[in-house]
Write a protein that holds these residues in place. Structure first.
Motif, PDB file in Angstrom:
ATOM      1  N   ASN A   1       0.811  -1.219   0.000  1.00  0.00           N
ATOM      2  CA  ASN A   1       0.000   0.000   0.000  1.00  0.00           C
ATOM      3  C   ASN A   1       0.846   1.271   0.000  1.00  0.00           C
ATOM      4  O   ASN A   1       0.338   2.364  -0.243  1.00  0.00           O
ATOM      5  CB  ASN A   1      -0.941   0.018   1.212  1.00  0.00           C
ATOM      6  CG  ASN A   1      -2.316  -0.529   0.884  1.00  0.00           C
ATOM      7  OD1 ASN A   1      -2.485  -1.187  -0.137  1.00  0.00           O
ATOM      8  ND2 ASN A   1      -3.279  -0.280   1.742  1.00  0.00           N
ATOM      9  N   MET A   2       2.142   1.126   0.275  1.00  0.00           N
ATOM     10  CA  MET A   2       3.038   2.276   0.250  1.00  0.00           C
ATOM     11  C   MET A   2       3.581   2.543  -1.155  1.00  0.00           C
ATOM     12  O   MET A   2       4.294   3.524  -1.367  1.00  0.00           O
ATOM     13  CB  MET A   2       4.200   2.053   1.229  1.00  0.00           C
ATOM     14  CG  MET A   2       3.768   2.041   2.691  1.00  0.00           C
ATOM     15  SD  MET A   2       5.085   1.562   3.834  1.00  0.00           S
ATOM     16  CE  MET A   2       6.216   2.943   3.675  1.00  0.00           C
ATOM     17  N   GLN A   3       3.210   1.667  -2.098  1.00  0.00           N
ATOM     18  CA  GLN A   3       3.664   1.812  -3.483  1.00  0.00           C
ATOM     19  C   GLN A   3       2.483   2.193  -4.386  1.00  0.00           C
ATOM     20  O   GLN A   3       1.339   1.853  -4.081  1.00  0.00           O
ATOM     21  CB  GLN A   3       4.286   0.501  -3.976  1.00  0.00           C
ATOM     22  CG  GLN A   3       5.460   0.019  -3.149  1.00  0.00           C
ATOM     23  CD  GLN A   3       6.613   0.992  -3.163  1.00  0.00           C
ATOM     24  OE1 GLN A   3       6.909   1.603  -4.197  1.00  0.00           O
ATOM     25  NE2 GLN A   3       7.273   1.161  -2.018  1.00  0.00           N
ATOM     26  N   PRO A   4       2.732   2.874  -5.479  1.00  0.00           N
ATOM     27  CA  PRO A   4       1.641   3.164  -6.425  1.00  0.00           C
ATOM     28  C   PRO A   4       1.043   1.867  -6.956  1.00  0.00           C
ATOM     29  O   PRO A   4       1.757   0.881  -7.158  1.00  0.00           O
ATOM     30  CB  PRO A   4       2.334   3.948  -7.544  1.00  0.00           C
ATOM     31  CG  PRO A   4       3.597   4.468  -6.935  1.00  0.00           C
ATOM     32  CD  PRO A   4       4.020   3.453  -5.924  1.00  0.00           C
ATOM     33  N   SER A   5      -0.264   1.853  -7.166  1.00  0.00           N
ATOM     34  CA  SER A   5      -0.919   0.656  -7.690  1.00  0.00           C
ATOM     35  C   SER A   5      -0.688   0.491  -9.189  1.00  0.00           C
ATOM     36  O   SER A   5      -0.962  -0.574  -9.747  1.00  0.00           O
ATOM     37  CB  SER A   5      -2.424   0.719  -7.400  1.00  0.00           C
ATOM     38  OG  SER A   5      -3.001   1.872  -7.985  1.00  0.00           O
ATOM     39  N   ALA A   6      -0.203   1.525  -9.841  1.00  0.00           N
ATOM     40  CA  ALA A   6       0.135   1.502 -11.272  1.00  0.00           C
ATOM     41  C   ALA A   6       1.142   2.620 -11.522  1.00  0.00           C
ATOM     42  O   ALA A   6       1.271   3.541 -10.708  1.00  0.00           O
ATOM     43  CB  ALA A   6      -1.110   1.702 -12.136  1.00  0.00           C
TER      44      ALA A   6
ATOM     45  N   ALA B   1      -5.831   7.975  -8.725  1.00  0.00           N
ATOM     46  CA  ALA B   1      -6.278   6.767  -8.028  1.00  0.00           C
ATOM     47  C   ALA B   1      -5.135   5.772  -7.822  1.00  0.00           C
ATOM     48  O   ALA B   1      -5.229   4.875  -6.980  1.00  0.00           O
ATOM     49  CB  ALA B   1      -7.412   6.106  -8.803  1.00  0.00           C
ATOM     50  N   ALA B   2      -4.062   5.937  -8.607  1.00  0.00           N
ATOM     51  CA  ALA B   2      -2.924   5.023  -8.500  1.00  0.00           C
ATOM     52  C   ALA B   2      -1.939   5.431  -7.413  1.00  0.00           C
ATOM     53  O   ALA B   2      -0.991   4.691  -7.137  1.00  0.00           O
ATOM     54  CB  ALA B   2      -2.202   4.927  -9.838  1.00  0.00           C
ATOM     55  N   LEU B   3      -2.146   6.587  -6.791  1.00  0.00           N
ATOM     56  CA  LEU B   3      -1.227   7.036  -5.744  1.00  0.00           C
ATOM     57  C   LEU B   3      -1.206   6.038  -4.588  1.00  0.00           C
ATOM     58  O   LEU B   3      -2.207   5.357  -4.314  1.00  0.00           O
ATOM     59  CB  LEU B   3      -1.655   8.407  -5.222  1.00  0.00           C
ATOM     60  CG  LEU B   3      -1.331   9.615  -6.099  1.00  0.00           C
ATOM     61  CD1 LEU B   3      -2.033  10.849  -5.572  1.00  0.00           C
ATOM     62  CD2 LEU B   3       0.177   9.829  -6.172  1.00  0.00           C
ATOM     63  N   PRO B   4      -0.095   5.941  -3.861  1.00  0.00           N
ATOM     64  CA  PRO B   4      -0.023   5.037  -2.708  1.00  0.00           C
ATOM     65  C   PRO B   4      -1.116   5.361  -1.694  1.00  0.00           C
ATOM     66  O   PRO B   4      -1.378   6.535  -1.407  1.00  0.00           O
ATOM     67  CB  PRO B   4       1.368   5.297  -2.127  1.00  0.00           C
ATOM     68  CG  PRO B   4       2.159   5.859  -3.266  1.00  0.00           C
ATOM     69  CD  PRO B   4       1.188   6.640  -4.091  1.00  0.00           C
ATOM     70  N   LYS B   5      -1.758   4.335  -1.161  1.00  0.00           N
ATOM     71  CA  LYS B   5      -2.776   4.542  -0.136  1.00  0.00           C
ATOM     72  C   LYS B   5      -2.147   4.935   1.195  1.00  0.00           C
ATOM     73  O   LYS B   5      -2.797   5.514   2.059  1.00  0.00           O
ATOM     74  CB  LYS B   5      -3.623   3.284   0.019  1.00  0.00           C
ATOM     75  CG  LYS B   5      -4.469   2.954  -1.201  1.00  0.00           C
ATOM     76  CD  LYS B   5      -5.302   1.709  -0.968  1.00  0.00           C
ATOM     77  CE  LYS B   5      -6.257   1.448  -2.141  1.00  0.00           C
ATOM     78  NZ  LYS B   5      -5.542   1.203  -3.401  1.00  0.00           N
ATOM     79  N   ILE B   6      -0.880   4.579   1.376  1.00  0.00           N
ATOM     80  CA  ILE B   6      -0.133   4.939   2.574  1.00  0.00           C
ATOM     81  C   ILE B   6       1.096   5.717   2.134  1.00  0.00           C
ATOM     82  O   ILE B   6       1.916   5.211   1.373  1.00  0.00           O
ATOM     83  CB  ILE B   6       0.288   3.691   3.376  1.00  0.00           C
ATOM     84  CG1 ILE B   6      -0.954   2.922   3.868  1.00  0.00           C
ATOM     85  CG2 ILE B   6       1.175   4.080   4.551  1.00  0.00           C
ATOM     86  CD1 ILE B   6      -0.633   1.600   4.522  1.00  0.00           C
TER      87      ILE B   6
END
Length: 365
Positions: A194-199, A236-241
């Motif tokens: 979650n600390m990394q971009p999802s894309a 939306a691809a930004l890290p959630k954490i």
């Protein structure tokens, strides 16, 4: 469509939104209290110093607000004491509209917490939402003489039952943990992932040349362009954490926390940490000695305060520092327990529900 139908639709829309918003926050009144403390800090600096004296009462104020949202929403829909209900909703939405406008215009509190952690709105989105509600409630107020004055007896009992139930749920959530965890550290989450971009993050580059503005998907290599700004195309691809960190004198220890079996005891404020279950926590810590798990005490405090506390409790565990906001986001209990396996959240416990060592070890099997 006649006037009565319009009034009923508005009652349903306004009441439904207040119930929805209130129930999300009843699920997590501690989170609402944290948000109120942010507002009190800002208001004490920008408006009047007395707001600082409200901080110790943030939690009871939060409970009153979230329960009132649910109860007033129900009362509006079922038609109990409609005129008084509309007055109360009007005052509440005026208060909320002021908060969200202040947040948006002065960019002071970037998340109003209108829907807790379930739905994130920008400050201006929150303000526009409250402005629409203010117009709807204003319409109901203007035509309040057209609303029913009497209501069946069952509406009074329903309102009372809603008050008792929502208050009970709020108190239960405070004494335990939220029923539903909407945060980025909920059970099942892989924190390092979650600390990394999802894309891969994609940007639009806004440039200026000869007084004209141009946009490029790739940074232009031609000469003569002046950089203006860079716009993210897929937020939306930004890290959630984005703010997790834990450290000691040896440096950042995040990677250590994400490797193997970890039991992390968290405290967002050691001076306000509850001592009601420290004996149970101590028993758990001592019983885990020799088990294939690292026990960590992670607190928003100086290393000296952490080491002193560990010495007083006779805990032979690793002490790490952390940011108070991060700890509050992870855990709504002070202290609380988070169990990790290779960075994945296996379980979270309020100190009132401190598990025994056997229950902890079973999680890793």
């Amino acid at each position: 469509m006649n006037k009565q139908t319009i009034l009923w639709i508005l009652r349903f829309l306004v009441g439904g939104l207040f119930i929805f918003s209130g129930l999300i926050k009843v699920n997590d009144p501690v989170g609402t209290a944290i948000k109120l403390e942010e507002y009190f800090d800002v208001f004490s600096n920008d408006i009047a110093g007395f707001f600082l004296y409200l901080k110790p009462f943030a939690l009871p104020i939060a409970v009153i607000l979230v329960v009132s949202e649910v109860v007033l929403g129900v009362m509006l829909i079922i038609g109990y004491r409609l005129k008084q209900t509309i007055w109360a909703l009007g005052l509440m939405i005026l208060f909320f509209t002021f908060l969200t406008f202040f947040s948006a215009y002065f960019n002071k509190v970037t998340d109003c917490g209108c829907f807790g952690d379930a739905i994130k709105l920008t400050p201006w989105e929150s303000f526009y939402k409250d402005l629409i509600l203010l117009i709807f409630i204003g319409f109901l107020f203007a035509f309040r003489k057209n609303l029913p004055e009497d209501s069946p007896k069952w509406t009074a009992w329903t309102s009372l039952l809603t008050l008792v139930a929502s208050t009970g749920l709020a108190i239960w959530a405070i004494q335990n943990l939220p029923f539903i965890d909407f945060r980025a550290y909920k059970v099942g989450v892989n924190i390092p992932v979650n600390m990394q971009p999802s894309a891969p993050l994609e940007y639009t580059y806004v440039m200026k040349k000869d007084g004209q503005e141009f946009r490029f998907d790739q940074y232009p290599t031609e000469e003569g362009y002046e950089f203006v700004e860079m716009l993210l195309k897929n937020p939306a691809a930004l890290p959630k954490i984005s703010d997790f960190a834990a450290w000691n004198a040896e440096g950042d220890q995040s990677e250590f926390l994400f490797a193997g079996n970890k039991v992390i005891i968290l405290s967002s404020n050691m001076s306000k940490m509850s001592d009601s279950n420290l004996d149970r926590l101590s028993e758990m810590v001592h019983d885990l000695e020799g088990a294939p798990v690292d026990v960590v005490f992670m607190a928003a405090a100086t290393q000296e305060e952490i080491d002193s506390f560990l010495s007083q409790q006779n805990w032979s565990v690793i002490g790490l520092q952390a940011d108070a906001t991060v700890v509050k986001t992870i855990m709504r209990s002070n202290p609380g327990i988070m169990v990790l396996k290779d960075g994945v959240v296996l379980e979270k416990y309020h100190h009132n529900n401190t598990p025994d060592a056997g229950e902890i070890v079973d999680l890793f099997l």
